[in-house]
Design a protein around this motif. Structure first.
Motif, PDB file in Angstrom:
ATOM      1  N   LEU A  50       6.367   1.121   6.369  1.00 22.78           N
ATOM      2  CA  LEU A  50       5.054   1.051   7.007  1.00 22.78           C
ATOM      3  C   LEU A  50       5.050   1.878   8.283  1.00 22.78           C
ATOM      4  O   LEU A  50       4.100   2.637   8.550  1.00 22.78           O
ATOM      5  N   HIS A  51       6.107   1.782   9.073  1.00 20.44           N
ATOM      6  CA  HIS A  51       6.219   2.599  10.288  1.00 20.44           C
ATOM      7  C   HIS A  51       6.150   4.082   9.944  1.00 20.44           C
ATOM      8  O   HIS A  51       5.436   4.857  10.586  1.00 20.44           O
ATOM      9  N   GLU A  52       6.893   4.469   8.918  1.00 19.35           N
ATOM     10  CA  GLU A  52       6.936   5.884   8.538  1.00 19.35           C
ATOM     11  C   GLU A  52       5.580   6.365   8.054  1.00 19.35           C
ATOM     12  O   GLU A  52       5.135   7.467   8.412  1.00 19.35           O
ATOM     13  N   LYS A  53       4.899   5.558   7.258  1.00 16.57           N
ATOM     14  CA  LYS A  53       3.577   5.957   6.761  1.00 16.57           C
ATOM     15  C   LYS A  53       2.572   6.080   7.890  1.00 16.57           C
ATOM     16  O   LYS A  53       1.791   7.039   7.955  1.00 16.57           O
ATOM     17  N   LEU A  54       2.568   5.103   8.790  1.00 17.36           N
ATOM     18  CA  LEU A  54       1.630   5.160   9.907  1.00 17.36           C
ATOM     19  C   LEU A  54       1.900   6.363  10.802  1.00 17.36           C
ATOM     20  O   LEU A  54       0.964   7.025  11.268  1.00 17.36           O
ATOM     21  N   GLU A  55       3.168   6.667  11.028  1.00 12.49           N
ATOM     22  CA  GLU A  55       3.506   7.818  11.863  1.00 12.49           C
ATOM     23  C   GLU A  55       3.036   9.109  11.208  1.00 12.49           C
ATOM     24  O   GLU A  55       2.508  10.008  11.884  1.00 12.49           O
ATOM     25  N   ARG A  56       3.215   9.210   9.905  1.00 16.08           N
ATOM     26  CA  ARG A  56       2.760  10.421   9.207  1.00 16.08           C
ATOM     27  C   ARG A  56       1.249  10.546   9.246  1.00 16.08           C
ATOM     28  O   ARG A  56       0.703  11.641   9.428  1.00 16.08           O
ATOM     29  N   ILE A  57       0.533   9.438   9.143  1.00 16.55           N
ATOM     30  CA  ILE A  57      -0.927   9.470   9.130  1.00 16.55           C
ATOM     31  C   ILE A  57      -1.501   9.800  10.509  1.00 16.55           C
ATOM     32  O   ILE A  57      -2.459  10.571  10.638  1.00 16.55           O
TER      33      ILE A  57
ATOM     34  N   ASP B 187       7.057  -7.888  19.521  1.00 17.04           N
ATOM     35  CA  ASP B 187       7.908  -7.985  18.336  1.00 17.04           C
ATOM     36  C   ASP B 187       7.119  -8.444  17.117  1.00 17.04           C
ATOM     37  O   ASP B 187       7.297  -7.906  16.014  1.00 17.04           O
ATOM     38  N   SER B 188       6.241  -9.416  17.301  1.00 16.19           N
ATOM     39  CA  SER B 188       5.471  -9.910  16.157  1.00 16.19           C
ATOM     40  C   SER B 188       4.508  -8.848  15.624  1.00 16.19           C
ATOM     41  O   SER B 188       4.318  -8.722  14.410  1.00 16.19           O
ATOM     42  N   LEU B 189       3.918  -8.054  16.521  1.00 13.10           N
ATOM     43  CA  LEU B 189       3.027  -6.990  16.059  1.00 13.10           C
ATOM     44  C   LEU B 189       3.813  -5.906  15.338  1.00 13.10           C
ATOM     45  O   LEU B 189       3.345  -5.344  14.341  1.00 13.10           O
ATOM     46  N   ALA B 190       5.012  -5.591  15.826  1.00 16.17           N
ATOM     47  CA  ALA B 190       5.845  -4.573  15.170  1.00 16.17           C
ATOM     48  C   ALA B 190       6.282  -5.004  13.783  1.00 16.17           C
ATOM     49  O   ALA B 190       6.534  -4.165  12.909  1.00 16.17           O
TER      50      ALA B 190
ATOM     51  N   TYR C  32      -3.460  -8.031  12.385  1.00 15.38           N
ATOM     52  CA  TYR C  32      -4.452  -7.447  11.475  1.00 15.38           C
ATOM     53  C   TYR C  32      -4.071  -6.019  11.088  1.00 15.38           C
ATOM     54  O   TYR C  32      -3.416  -5.307  11.831  1.00 15.38           O
ATOM     55  N   LEU C  33      -4.530  -5.595   9.940  1.00 16.60           N
ATOM     56  CA  LEU C  33      -4.512  -4.207   9.478  1.00 16.60           C
ATOM     57  C   LEU C  33      -3.096  -3.649   9.379  1.00 16.60           C
ATOM     58  O   LEU C  33      -2.851  -2.491   9.705  1.00 16.60           O
ATOM     59  N   ALA C  34      -2.154  -4.450   8.942  1.00 16.28           N
ATOM     60  CA  ALA C  34      -0.775  -3.990   8.757  1.00 16.28           C
ATOM     61  C   ALA C  34      -0.662  -3.307   7.403  1.00 16.28           C
ATOM     62  O   ALA C  34      -0.037  -3.810   6.470  1.00 16.28           O
ATOM     63  N   ARG C  35      -1.284  -2.134   7.303  1.00 12.07           N
ATOM     64  CA  ARG C  35      -1.266  -1.396   6.040  1.00 12.07           C
ATOM     65  C   ARG C  35      -1.512   0.079   6.325  1.00 12.07           C
ATOM     66  O   ARG C  35      -1.963   0.462   7.400  1.00 12.07           O
ATOM     67  N   ALA C  36      -1.206   0.906   5.328  1.00 14.96           N
ATOM     68  CA  ALA C  36      -1.464   2.344   5.402  1.00 14.96           C
ATOM     69  C   ALA C  36      -1.923   2.783   4.023  1.00 14.96           C
ATOM     70  O   ALA C  36      -1.133   2.819   3.088  1.00 14.96           O
ATOM     71  N   ILE C  37      -3.216   3.101   3.886  1.00 13.53           N
ATOM     72  CA  ILE C  37      -3.805   3.390   2.585  1.00 13.53           C
ATOM     73  C   ILE C  37      -4.338   4.806   2.537  1.00 13.53           C
ATOM     74  O   ILE C  37      -5.154   5.207   3.380  1.00 13.53           O
ATOM     75  N   ASP C  38      -3.879   5.569   1.563  1.00 12.32           N
ATOM     76  CA  ASP C  38      -4.473   6.870   1.220  1.00 12.32           C
ATOM     77  C   ASP C  38      -4.577   7.822   2.412  1.00 12.32           C
ATOM     78  O   ASP C  38      -5.532   8.591   2.524  1.00 12.32           O
ATOM     79  N   ASP C  39      -3.654   7.746   3.316  1.00  8.14           N
ATOM     80  CA  ASP C  39      -3.640   8.654   4.467  1.00  8.14           C
ATOM     81  C   ASP C  39      -4.858   8.521   5.365  1.00  8.14           C
ATOM     82  O   ASP C  39      -5.232   9.453   6.069  1.00  8.14           O
TER      83      ASP C  39
ATOM     84  N   MET D 112       4.089  -4.494  -1.885  1.00 11.28           N
ATOM     85  CA  MET D 112       4.149  -4.742  -0.430  1.00 11.28           C
ATOM     86  C   MET D 112       5.219  -3.835   0.182  1.00 11.28           C
ATOM     87  O   MET D 112       6.372  -3.851  -0.227  1.00 11.28           O
ATOM     88  N   VAL D 113       4.815  -3.032   1.169  1.00  9.67           N
ATOM     89  CA  VAL D 113       5.757  -2.111   1.793  1.00  9.67           C
ATOM     90  C   VAL D 113       6.652  -2.853   2.773  1.00  9.67           C
ATOM     91  O   VAL D 113       6.296  -3.892   3.311  1.00  9.67           O
ATOM     92  N   THR D 114       7.799  -2.302   2.977  1.00  2.57           N
ATOM     93  CA  THR D 114       8.694  -2.867   3.982  1.00  2.57           C
ATOM     94  C   THR D 114       8.248  -2.418   5.367  1.00  2.57           C
ATOM     95  O   THR D 114       7.450  -1.487   5.519  1.00  2.57           O
ATOM     96  N   ASP D 115       8.790  -3.049   6.407  1.00  2.54           N
ATOM     97  CA  ASP D 115       8.431  -2.671   7.775  1.00  2.54           C
ATOM     98  C   ASP D 115       8.747  -1.211   8.057  1.00  2.54           C
ATOM     99  O   ASP D 115       7.941  -0.490   8.646  1.00  2.54           O
ATOM    100  N   SER D 116       9.946  -0.766   7.639  1.00  4.36           N
ATOM    101  CA  SER D 116      10.351   0.610   7.937  1.00  4.36           C
ATOM    102  C   SER D 116       9.453   1.612   7.231  1.00  4.36           C
ATOM    103  O   SER D 116       9.062   2.627   7.812  1.00  4.36           O
TER     104      SER D 116
END
Length: 824
Positions: A7-14, A542-545, A550-557, A1-5
């Motif tokens: 997850l933010h970084e992965k989503l930003e990169r994707i 705040d709760s969404l952040a 839903y979909l709070a994940r980042a998989i395979d770019d 399970m990724v941490t919030d930070s």
């Protein structure tokens, strides 16, 4: 399970655009929407400079600042730039920026399509405006009436710049329409039913659908006029069986709905802002939605409103006069709902509300003169005078520009995270408001005194002198106000004070993102329970952040979003959308080369560029994100879209067919109009189409559709045996259909001597192009099936192509009936 930070970084990169110049390959909806708005603002400045040249010329009688030919170019380009290169693109850009955020998703349904639309708009606008630099600008008016714009009266290249540039730009508008319709209907956050959808989305949905129905008639008319000018075909020339009034019908089938295409998103801004600053829900939400739908329907029955003086029958004049007055009813419903919301709330007076009040005053005045012009005897008196110019600007500037600036000030903290300047904003408003009314209120008087539009000068002593001088002074005051507003926007990003989150206490989801927004909008997708999520749950952002949706994940770019059902917004599928790509820029560049070569009459090079364009289109379709080897894992019981039969791609195909069908019906309308109205229309003694060969062609096509339907049914039942062989057979039948169709048509047509044969050639070209696309696409599907892209577990692509085959067979047999009727 990724941490919030993380997850933010992965989503930003994707989700982010590539750095540096490679950002041109970015397809993120936020970037594409901002590009549209910035480019539209540049074109607005160009159109504004042209307007000031017009007012400088008309300020005094018998002025010689501008010669007549240049004045006609400036006049034509001012209207063209403002209507085609500023108004619609800027509103579409705002919608592309806001809609995903408002409905709680991460991007539009087809990101590459949005990027393609921007580059088509950019290149088309550059081609069109370059005509000014070459002293080849069109001079026939922004409506390009025939015969003034035909090869005899306009032998220069000006109309060609207009026809090719505008057609190129309208590809952009139609692509944005498809994007927005599918996104709004199939990608809303879970729980956001149609009745819980923000009212702005209803307005944009109405606008997008109207674009799909309204723009194809003008695209068809532009193609017909360009073919008449460059290839010698006959559509509008009376001596060959055509009729110049056909152009007016096709133009105003687009032109009058366009007024409401511009008004609807502007009214959506008003309906969004007023409840926020009244701090209460919008009064009459259901009535407003109904009025939007009604306005969209009625607007398509008004096009002859602009043709009362061309000699149409009195019964038709009465019908269109009544229809023109009826459209005031849904407009009035919205105005009363806005006033009721303001009266029942506790209004917070702010900079956006200043522009809203200015809009209400000016638009109501424009509506009153619109009712006057809907009265046929009055319209006869003031037609083609400055009264009509004044009315048009009251409706378009008051009904679109004022709400647009209100919206910019309202969403400016969202764009930048900073607050606008109240002082500069107020100065900009009052100068614009005073200058606008000084310019166009007085124009009503010059029109009533008989001053025609489209005249470059006028004699002294006829009573127009002081009115024109004051109008010109008002125009420059308005220009000063607009300049202050643009200065305010520019300085704002450098010197604006930091805005708190959701500074206006708004209720819609776009304020649940960060400000400025991240490239992916939401760390997690919300579940919506009512129409005012941020008023009901102020801590939703705040709760969404924190990833609580839903979909709070980042998989395979992979760029992942949720697909939901069109009415009740239940989760249906997991969608992977394309990432950054050079294909939109490459395809738009190839199409731009086609346009430039057609302008220069380099037809072999244009043909090569057209072939390259089709190659890029098929390459685009080949790069499909649903390959089984790279498909991401499902979410619980939610399948990836490639395993469904009703994904967003199917909706994209069906919605695209709305525009295609509108184009086709406009072509049939042109056929029947010329057949029944054109004074010199003649039918050849021996019909040039071979009906036995045409019937054989139809049999091949029908067999192809029947087999494709059977293959689709087998695949959906889980049986993919011999599926690839069946697709090859369908593709072969499609090719046989195409060859027999060409054999039936081409040998005996004489399109350069008869409007009858010109329309038949255009109809054949339409059928042949669609037949070729369908045959090649099916053969490509056969290859993809061989390589594992299509199977019983992944039937998605077959469902996408199936409605196109059905449409193809319907249009063919409809055309067959037209041919048979013409032969009889």
């Amino acid at each position: 399970m990724v941490t919030d930070s993380s997850l933010h970084e992965k989503l930003e990169r994707i989700w982010s655009n590539p750095p540096g110049w490679r950002t041109l390959a970015g397809v993120n909806h936020t970037s594409v929407g901002i590009r549209f708005m910035i480019t539209g603002t540049v074109f607005f400045l160009i159109g504004g400079v042209l307007a000031m040249l017009v007012r400088a010329q008309l300020a005094l009688p018998e002025q010689t600042l501008i010669d007549p030919h240049l004045y006609n170019q400036i006049f034509t380009m001012h209207g063209t730039v403002m209507m085609f290169l500023f108004a619609i693109p800027v509103l579409e850009g705002l919608a592309m920026y806001l809609i995903p955020k408002m409905i709680g998703t991460r991007d539009l349904a087809f990101p590459r399509l949005g990027a393609l639309g921007y580059f088509c708009y950019l290149f088309g606008g550059i081609i069109l405006c370059s005509s000014l630099l070459w002293n080849m600008a069109p001079s026939s008016g922004w409506f390009m009436y025939t015969p003034l714009s035909d090869g005899f009266f306009s032998p220069d290249r000006g109309p060609d710049f207009w026809l090719l540039g505008i057609t190129f730009v309208e590809i952009s508008a139609v692509s944005a329409g498809v994007e927005l319709v599918v996104t709004i209907l199939r990608m809303r956050a879970p729980g956001m039913t149609l009745y819980k959808m923000p009212v702005f989305c209803w307005y944009i949905l109405g606008m997008a659908l109207m674009i799909l129905f309204g723009f194809p008639p003008l695209i068809l008319g532009s193609i017909m006029l360009e073919l008449e000018r460059s290839a010698g075909l006959i559509f509008f020339a009376v001596e060959g069986g055509g009729d110049p009034l056909l152009w007016q019908h096709l133009f105003w089938l687009f032109g009058h709905p366009e007024v409401y295409i511009l008004f609807l998103p502007a009214a959506g801004i008003v309906s969004t802002i007023i409840p926020v600053f009244a701090q209460r829900p919008l009064v009459g939400y259901g009535w407003i939605v109904l009025s939007v739908i009604t306005m969209g329907f009625i607007s398509f029955g008004l096009w002859v409103h602009h043709m009362f003086t061309v000699g149409i029958p009195q019964l038709a004049q009465a019908f269109f006069s009544v229809a023109s007055m009826l459209v005031a009813i849904p407009t009035g419903i919205q105005i009363f709902a806005w006033l009721a919301t303001l009266m029942s709330g506790r209004v917070v007076f702010s900079l956006p509300m200043l522009w809203i009040f200015g809009f209400l005053v000016i638009f109501v005045c424009g509506g009153l003169t619109g009712v006057m012009l809907a009265t046929v005897p009055f319209d006869w008196q003031v037609h083609d005078t400055h009264f009509v110019v004044a009315h048009m600007h009251y409706v378009l500037v008051g009904g679109m520009v004022f709400p647009l600036i209100a919206g910019f000030y309202y969403w400016l903290p969202h764009f930048s995270g900073k607050m606008p300047s109240k002082t500069l904003g107020a100065w900009g408003f009052w100068l614009t408001f005073i200058g606008f009314n000084a310019t166009f209120l007085l124009m009503h008087l010059t029109g009533l005194l008989g001053m025609p539009r489209r005249v470059y000068t006028y004699p002294a002593g006829v009573g127009w002198d002081w009115l024109n001088l004051l109008s010109s002074i008002g125009g420059f005051i308005m220009a000063l106000g607009i300049g202050i507003i643009l200065l305010d926007f520019f300085l704002h990003f450098r010197f604006g004070s930091r805005a708190k989150h959701n500074p206006w206490n708004a209720d819609t989801l776009e304020w649940a993102t960060t400000t400025p927004p991240s490239s992916y909008n939401f760390v997690s997708i919300p579940h919506i329970n009512d129409r005012h999520p941020l008023w009901t749950k102020p801590d939703l952002a705040d709760s969404l952040a924190k990833g609580e949706g839903y979909l709070a994940r980042a998989i395979d770019d992979h760029r992942e979003i949720l697909g939901t059902s069109n009415s009740d917004a239940q989760v249906r599928e997991l969608i992977r959308i394309p990432s950054n790509s050079w294909l939109p820029l490459q395809l738009a560049s190839a199409l731009a080369i086609v346009c430039i070569c057609l302008l220069a009459r380099w037809y072999p090079v244009a043909a090569l560029a057209a072939v390259a364009s089709f190659a890029l289109i098929f390459r685009w379709s080949w790069i499909n994100s649903g390959h089984p080897k790279t498909s991401p894992a499902d979410l619980a019981d939610i399948p990836t879209y490639t395993r469904t039969q009703n994904g967003v791609g199917v909706w994209g195909a069906v919605v695209s067919l709305i525009a295609d069908g509108s184009f086709y019906l406009s072509l049939l309308f042109g056929w029947f109009y010329l057949w029944t109205v054109a004074p010199s229309w003649t039918t050849p003694a021996e019909h040039p189409v071979s009906f036995p060969l045409l019937l054989i062609s139809g049999i091949f096509l029908t067999l192809a559709v029947v087999i494709y339907h059977a293959l689709r049914q087998r695949l959906h039942r889980g049986n993919s045996q011999s599926f690839g062989v069946g697709l090859w057979l369908v593709g072969l039948l499609g090719m046989c259909h195409l060859l027999s169709l060409a054999w039936a048509f081409l040998p005996d047509l004489q399109p350069r001597s008869s409007a009858h044969d010109s329309v038949l050639l255009l109809l054949f070209s339409y059928l042949a192009l669609h037949g070729a696309i369908m045959a090649i696409a099916t053969i490509l599907q056969a290859i993809r099936a061989k390589r594992g892209y299509i199977s019983a577990n992944q039937p998605y692509e077959v469902s996408v192509l199936y409605p196109l085959w059905l449409y193809r067979v319907i249009t063919f047999w409809l055309a067959f009936g037209v041919f048979a009727g013409g032969a009889a």
